[in-house]
Scaffold this active site. Sequence first.
Site, short mmCIF file in Angstrom:
data_model
loop_
_atom_site.label_atom_id
_atom_site.label_comp_id
_atom_site.label_asym_id
_atom_site.label_seq_id
_atom_site.Cartn_x
_atom_site.Cartn_y
_atom_site.Cartn_z
N HIS A 1 56.19 -23.16 15.65
CA HIS A 1 54.92 -22.56 15.25
C HIS A 1 53.86 -22.82 16.32
O HIS A 1 53.01 -23.70 16.18
CB HIS A 1 54.52 -23.17 13.90
N CYS B 1 49.37 -18.73 6.11
CA CYS B 1 48.40 -19.71 5.62
C CYS B 1 47.65 -20.27 6.82
O CYS B 1 48.19 -20.35 7.92
CB CYS B 1 49.08 -20.81 4.83
N CYS C 1 45.76 -20.84 12.19
CA CYS C 1 47.14 -20.40 12.43
C CYS C 1 47.28 -18.87 12.43
O CYS C 1 48.24 -18.34 12.97
CB CYS C 1 48.07 -20.99 11.38
#
Length: 381
Positions: A336, A366, A89
């Site tokens: 996201h 994260c 990510c």
Amino acid sequence: MRDAVIVEALRTPIGKRNGSLASVHAVDLSARVLNALVERTGVDPAAVDDVVWGCVTQLGDQSSNVGRFAVLAAGWPEHVPGVTVNRACGSSQQAVDSAAHAVMAGQYDMVVAGGVETMSRVPLGAARETGQPYGPAVLERYDGVEFNQGVGAELIAERWGLDRTQVDEYAAASHARAAAAIDAGVFDDHVIAVDVDGATFAVDEGLRRGTSVETLGGLKPAFKPDGVIHAGNASQISDGAAALLITTTERARELGLTPIARYHGGAVSGADPVTMLLGPIPATEKVLRRTGLSIDDIGAFEVNEAFAPVPLAWQVETGADPARVNPLGGAIAVGHPLGASGAILMTRLLARMRHHDLRYGLQTMCESGGTANATIVELLR
């Protein structure tokens, strides 16, 4: 040592799953934001030393060095290279860090950093369908555990004593904050409109106005029958792209560009890969030590909202003022798009800093496997 400055930061609107951007190939979407960056700055793309591009699920449409082919799709000179990086990510945040490091080291003079993800076309978890992502040695080390981020979020909620009401209150607040920011035009100067099939897409479309604890209360837990994590307090599956132009103060001056912010410091850290989502806590501590700043020196924080317990636990452990954390909403509200999210967070952070004249801003993500990036920038205009 030379400095590294951000002279422009742009992104597409974030499309919801199977929404307005679903028909656009990841390479073509990347090309649109690359050309928007050139149009906004007037920079000759021939002068770009490299394009460092984040992308997470590098299969199918996203399988062939998206960074390089985005350069070609944009019509830029063939001599301009491109590379695709994957730190889960945090891929495009790592792209920004790596670009800044190269500029500061004197190896590059001008770099574009950013990323893309079209999750509508390359689904989350697609890698599991083509092989064994982690390998037998890692699975043996962790007793065959499934590396599941949702389960990790449940573990965080348990450890910090976060109940269903608390995480749903946070999720509802994310939507309210994003709606207020959109209505106030906070994103207008860095979100580029994208024309798709004759229609213009200009506003993040995952936002659900009027979201409340009561409306979220009807959603069933997704990972444990008695758990607190569900679709409404987790980040949305999305499509999007973002790009930043990074150079030195001297080079910006030569080009007649005024830097927005200076790269002040970056750090990456690892944590337990089972809980997985706690990496931002040690990464934040590390970047603060490295830069000599305290948590109270930071005027704005962007902590990626992978799941509501992540920023909530991070706030407790770092002592950050909750009013400074994600005040413009986040991934729970607007989505996201994995490989683009780090660069998107930076555009959001810079918008907050500029609107409120905040000297320092920090973003952290994260990441799958327990790693996390943390980056601090200093406002210049």
